[in-house]
Design a protein around this motif. Sequence first.
Motif, PDB file in Angstrom:
ATOM      1  N   THR A 552       0.842  -1.209   0.000  1.00 35.48           N
ATOM      2  CA  THR A 552       0.000   0.000   0.000  1.00 35.48           C
ATOM      3  C   THR A 552       0.867   1.245   0.000  1.00 35.48           C
ATOM      4  OG1 THR A 552      -1.732  -1.185   1.190  1.00 35.48           O
ATOM      5  CG2 THR A 552      -1.827   1.229   1.219  1.00 35.48           C
ATOM      6  N   LEU A 553       1.907   1.239   0.875  1.00 35.17           N
ATOM      7  CA  LEU A 553       2.800   2.390   0.940  1.00 35.17           C
ATOM      8  C   LEU A 553       3.546   2.579  -0.378  1.00 35.17           C
ATOM      9  CD1 LEU A 553       4.346   1.996   4.523  1.00 35.17           C
ATOM     10  CD2 LEU A 553       2.902   3.872   3.720  1.00 35.17           C
ATOM     11  N   GLN A 554       4.027   1.465  -0.932  1.00 37.73           N
ATOM     12  CA  GLN A 554       4.811   1.557  -2.153  1.00 37.73           C
ATOM     13  C   GLN A 554       3.961   2.091  -3.309  1.00 37.73           C
ATOM     14  OE1 GLN A 554       8.302   0.077  -2.126  1.00 37.73           O
ATOM     15  NE2 GLN A 554       8.324   1.776  -3.551  1.00 37.73           N
ATOM     16  N   GLU A 555       2.731   1.626  -3.380  1.00 38.86           N
ATOM     17  CA  GLU A 555       1.844   2.123  -4.438  1.00 38.86           C
ATOM     18  C   GLU A 555       1.620   3.620  -4.304  1.00 38.86           C
ATOM     19  OE1 GLU A 555      -1.677  -0.171  -4.238  1.00 38.86           O
ATOM     20  OE2 GLU A 555      -0.708  -2.062  -4.804  1.00 38.86           O
ATOM     21  N   ALA A 556       1.511   4.068  -3.045  1.00 43.35           N
ATOM     22  CA  ALA A 556       1.311   5.503  -2.820  1.00 43.35           C
ATOM     23  C   ALA A 556       2.549   6.288  -3.240  1.00 43.35           C
ATOM     24  CB  ALA A 556       0.976   5.765  -1.355  1.00 43.35           C
ATOM     25  N   PRO A 561      -0.149  10.763 -11.727  1.00 43.87           N
ATOM     26  CA  PRO A 561      -1.321  10.949 -12.590  1.00 43.87           C
ATOM     27  C   PRO A 561      -1.089  10.325 -13.963  1.00 43.87           C
ATOM     28  CG  PRO A 561      -0.766  12.982 -11.462  1.00 43.87           C
ATOM     29  CD  PRO A 561       0.356  12.037 -11.188  1.00 43.87           C
ATOM     30  N   LYS A 562      -2.175   9.812 -14.542  1.00 47.08           N
ATOM     31  CA  LYS A 562      -2.039   9.198 -15.866  1.00 47.08           C
ATOM     32  C   LYS A 562      -1.671  10.223 -16.925  1.00 47.08           C
ATOM     33  CE  LYS A 562      -5.128   5.294 -15.076  1.00 47.08           C
ATOM     34  NZ  LYS A 562      -6.338   4.572 -15.527  1.00 47.08           N
ATOM     35  N   GLU A 563      -2.157  11.462 -16.728  1.00 44.85           N
ATOM     36  CA  GLU A 563      -1.846  12.513 -17.703  1.00 44.85           C
ATOM     37  C   GLU A 563      -1.580  13.817 -16.972  1.00 44.85           C
ATOM     38  OE1 GLU A 563      -4.873  12.993 -20.587  1.00 44.85           O
ATOM     39  OE2 GLU A 563      -4.736  10.948 -21.370  1.00 44.85           O
ATOM     40  N   ASP A 568       4.785  14.614 -21.904  1.00 46.86           N
ATOM     41  CA  ASP A 568       4.861  13.179 -22.181  1.00 46.86           C
ATOM     42  C   ASP A 568       5.783  12.589 -21.110  1.00 46.86           C
ATOM     43  OD1 ASP A 568       3.255  12.882 -24.389  1.00 46.86           O
ATOM     44  OD2 ASP A 568       4.854  13.462 -25.784  1.00 46.86           O
ATOM     45  N   PHE A 569       5.437  11.443 -20.551  1.00 46.76           N
ATOM     46  CA  PHE A 569       6.324  10.854 -19.527  1.00 46.76           C
ATOM     47  C   PHE A 569       6.084   9.339 -19.449  1.00 46.76           C
ATOM     48  CE2 PHE A 569       2.470  12.317 -17.419  1.00 46.76           C
ATOM     49  CZ  PHE A 569       2.082  11.219 -16.663  1.00 46.76           C
ATOM     50  N   SER A 570       7.082   8.667 -18.896  1.00 48.55           N
ATOM     51  CA  SER A 570       6.962   7.235 -18.584  1.00 48.55           C
ATOM     52  C   SER A 570       7.738   6.991 -17.286  1.00 48.55           C
ATOM     53  CB  SER A 570       7.527   6.368 -19.710  1.00 48.55           C
ATOM     54  OG  SER A 570       8.897   6.615 -19.920  1.00 48.55           O
ATOM     55  N   HIS A 571       7.355   5.967 -16.558  1.00 45.79           N
ATOM     56  CA  HIS A 571       8.038   5.679 -15.281  1.00 45.79           C
ATOM     57  C   HIS A 571       7.987   4.176 -15.030  1.00 45.79           C
ATOM     58  CE1 HIS A 571       4.105   5.134 -13.203  1.00 45.79           C
ATOM     59  NE2 HIS A 571       3.696   6.051 -14.083  1.00 45.79           N
ATOM     60  N   TYR A 587       9.230   8.349  -6.599  1.00 45.36           N
ATOM     61  CA  TYR A 587       9.215   9.457  -7.553  1.00 45.36           C
ATOM     62  C   TYR A 587       7.795  10.010  -7.618  1.00 45.36           C
ATOM     63  CZ  TYR A 587       7.928   5.462 -10.556  1.00 45.36           C
ATOM     64  OH  TYR A 587       7.360   4.336 -11.072  1.00 45.36           O
ATOM     65  N   ASP A 588       7.654  11.195  -8.238  1.00 43.25           N
ATOM     66  CA  ASP A 588       6.319  11.806  -8.362  1.00 43.25           C
ATOM     67  C   ASP A 588       6.357  12.913  -9.402  1.00 43.25           C
ATOM     68  OD1 ASP A 588       3.670  12.224  -7.963  1.00 43.25           O
ATOM     69  OD2 ASP A 588       3.837  12.990  -5.922  1.00 43.25           O
ATOM     70  N   LEU A 589       5.227  13.120 -10.022  1.00 40.52           N
ATOM     71  CA  LEU A 589       4.978  14.266 -10.902  1.00 40.52           C
ATOM     72  C   LEU A 589       3.664  14.887 -10.440  1.00 40.52           C
ATOM     73  CD1 LEU A 589       5.721  13.051 -14.556  1.00 40.52           C
ATOM     74  CD2 LEU A 589       6.953  14.813 -13.310  1.00 40.52           C
ATOM     75  N   PHE A 590       3.641  16.204 -10.233  1.00 42.91           N
ATOM     76  CA  PHE A 590       2.392  16.813  -9.781  1.00 42.91           C
ATOM     77  C   PHE A 590       2.359  18.279 -10.248  1.00 42.91           C
ATOM     78  CE2 PHE A 590       5.616  17.241  -6.536  1.00 42.91           C
ATOM     79  CZ  PHE A 590       5.502  18.552  -6.075  1.00 42.91           C
ATOM     80  N   GLU A 591       1.142  18.772 -10.502  1.00 42.96           N
ATOM     81  CA  GLU A 591       0.956  20.160 -10.941  1.00 42.96           C
ATOM     82  C   GLU A 591       0.906  21.094  -9.735  1.00 42.96           C
ATOM     83  OE1 GLU A 591      -1.531  20.852 -14.637  1.00 42.96           O
ATOM     84  OE2 GLU A 591      -2.441  19.013 -13.828  1.00 42.96           O
ATOM     85  N   ILE A 592       1.766  22.108  -9.759  1.00 39.87           N
ATOM     86  CA  ILE A 592       1.775  23.109  -8.683  1.00 39.87           C
ATOM     87  C   ILE A 592       0.871  24.273  -9.081  1.00 39.87           C
ATOM     88  CG2 ILE A 592       3.232  24.676  -7.355  1.00 39.87           C
ATOM     89  CD1 ILE A 592       5.591  22.765  -7.957  1.00 39.87           C
ATOM     90  N   GLU A 593       1.062  24.768 -10.291  1.00 37.30           N
ATOM     91  CA  GLU A 593       0.192  25.786 -10.891  1.00 37.30           C
ATOM     92  C   GLU A 593      -0.062  25.354 -12.326  1.00 37.30           C
ATOM     93  OE1 GLU A 593       2.085  29.559 -10.543  1.00 37.30           O
ATOM     94  OE2 GLU A 593       2.313  29.428  -8.372  1.00 37.30           O
ATOM     95  N   HIS A 594      -0.817  26.122 -13.030  1.00 34.86           N
ATOM     96  CA  HIS A 594      -1.190  25.679 -14.372  1.00 34.86           C
ATOM     97  C   HIS A 594       0.007  25.536 -15.296  1.00 34.86           C
ATOM     98  CE1 HIS A 594      -0.825  30.021 -15.117  1.00 34.86           C
ATOM     99  NE2 HIS A 594      -0.712  29.708 -16.413  1.00 34.86           N
TER     100      HIS A 594
END
Length: 782
Positions: A552-556, A561-563, A568-571, A587-594
């Motif tokens: 559960t932790l590892q999945e988190a 996000p899928k998009e 474009d990205f892959s992991h 690792y992580d990808l996330f939107e901070i602002e637009h």
Amino acid sequence: MAKRFKIHEEPRIPIDFYQVVQSSPEPILVISAQDIIFANKASIKLFGATKADELVGLNVFDIIHPDYREFAGKRIQKAIKEGETAIMAEEKVLRLDGTSVDVEVMARPMREGDGRLIIVAIHDITVQKKSEEEIIRSEKRFRALVETVPAVVILISDDFKILEFNPAAEKLYGLKREAVIDKDYLELFVPKEARDLVIQNVSETLAGKPSVGTENPVETKNGKIHYMKWYGARVLDEKGKPAAAYAFGIDVTEQKKASESLKASEERYRSLMDSAYDAIFLADAETGILINANKRAEELIGKPLKQIIGMHQMKLHPPELAEEYRAIFKEFTAAGGGTTPQLLAQHSSGRKVPIEVSANLVDVGGRKIIQGIFRDITERTRAKELSDTLNEINSSIHSTLNFEQIMQHVIVDSARGIGADAASITMREDDYWRTRYVYNLPQELTAEQLPHKNAALMRLLSDTKEKLHIEDAYKDKRVNKVFMKSYGIHSLLSVPLVVKAEVVGIISFYCKKRSATFSTDEIDFADKVAASVSLAIENANFYEAERSIADTLQEALLAIPKEIGGLDFSHLYRSATEVARVGGDFYDLFEIEHNKIGIIIGDVSGKGIEATSYAALVKNTVKAYAFQDASPASIMSKANKLTVKSTDPYTFVTLNFGILDTEKREIVYCNAGHPPPIVERNKSRIESLKANSPVIGIKSDLPFVDDKTNFDKNDRLVLYTDGVTEARSDGDLFGDKRLTRLIDDLKNVPTKDMASSIFNAMISFSKGKLTDDAALLIISLK
């Protein structure tokens, strides 16, 4: 040649020295200075000469063994200078052929004219030595029965007055020479009942009759009787008439006692043989024919003593090993004995018995005998086999967390190790029992369930938590006779599997032969196997619970996000082992602002849930501060302080955090000791974004700095953890350079396929084996 010497400085009578010493059975030499000037017949024989001339003229030290020359020299010098007799002492002399002889030597000064000669009396104790050794061997460490006895020399006049009394006589009779000179020999030393014999012997000697070693008793000062064997030689006066008789005596008292003791020793030896724990065989060293054995030997090979005697020793062993063991027997004979590692004896039933052999070569009356001590090591060998099997089982249990694989190994290895014909492991499932694993039983049994209330044997073991050993399963009411008879099971051993004081299963071993049963060592082995399996079950339960949390932790940690608009990205993430799928990579990808996107990749030191929880802490901290602060360095500093407070002193984190501005086409980043991200510029050039800050978690006041790089539409960012570059192939690392070349080779591969392409190349290089967890995150602008 005859030459007259005076025995005393003030002699009582003239003595023909030559005639006296030639008759002596003991070797006698006369030396002047250091040269031998006379040697009697016994000396010629002792030293292996053919005539006296071969000895006369030799330096006396030429015939003294090197080890005794200093000792003998001091004795001779003392005798010459001080005129004192050197009493009997044990030495070694050298024969003319160079061989050594054990002797006792007495040296006495004798004046001849103005000079001083030395009379050296030698007593060959070789026979006595051999006798001692023979008795010691026959008794096996019993005390020595015969001590070295020096020759006694007494000169007796024709009226039995004592004229000479040597140191050996002093020692034997307990009287000094001065106390016995001129005293009556018969009155002093000869019991009344033996006097007639002594008178006769002395008379015959004076008459010139050769001495033949007459034996008679003598009485010492303290009243003890000694038995002496006498050799006589008459002494003539200056007129050639018999004047006295030399009596050369050898004390044979100890030999008589030794003979009696030897007989008693043989009886004790027989008793010792028969009471010995080990089997003992005696064989003729030359022929290999067995001549004796003890009761344990009869038991070892299953034959009575009368059948053993006369057998060849090769018949004690399996026929197919006869030549090999014959060579060992010859080696023992040549070396005088030896020991062996494990050999095999053969019982009359055909059963092979593992043994250790210790052999000694002994001389019994000139006959070479090999004494072989055979120790039955069946139990020890069996115990070692069981111990080795148990170690293999434990190693198998600890080598994997795959419970099914563990149980399959255990049921097969333990059954074979204990020598069972069949085995099963039955597990409790709520109110039912189900046989989960079998060995040499139908696999269909694993599909059956038995209600707890109907499972008498299982209920018994659940209640008692004790093992159950049944030798006759057909007569015992505690087992299912129908089941036992249907599979031909005559005896069984069942041991409960206990986890946290509850019986969760039963491991059972079955014997199908009526005469077979389980030994104490085998029952102990089953106990230990059950304990190991119980621990494996407990560990498996714990692992499953931990793994659920960790998954559960590892999945988190790896959720992305899928998009994300404009990217474009892959992991990809892979653990080093399949069973331990959780680690500290994230690792992580996330939107901070637009137009701003946070990019995180990191690696926490360590493995397991603890590393995963720390990774979650760092990731969420960075992500939270990213919405409040535009500087990655400032965010990293805050995350570092929190990490120092929240983790142990040995935990650290490598981390790269960047903010991608899609409008400005730039990345502001802070790299805290993490492997440098790689930027592929327009499919033509490769750059690395070097680390610019320390790792997180070491100290709270460390400085962190920002760096900035352009990131255009045709650029591609490759982020990874050290598990990628540290993949190994025969000691060779995948490495930064290989990764850089690979990225350049894959420049035409779409970003969405890039992570898997890099991973496949890495796995191919390492032959499918990773030494560390690996994570990849690939990003490009649309």
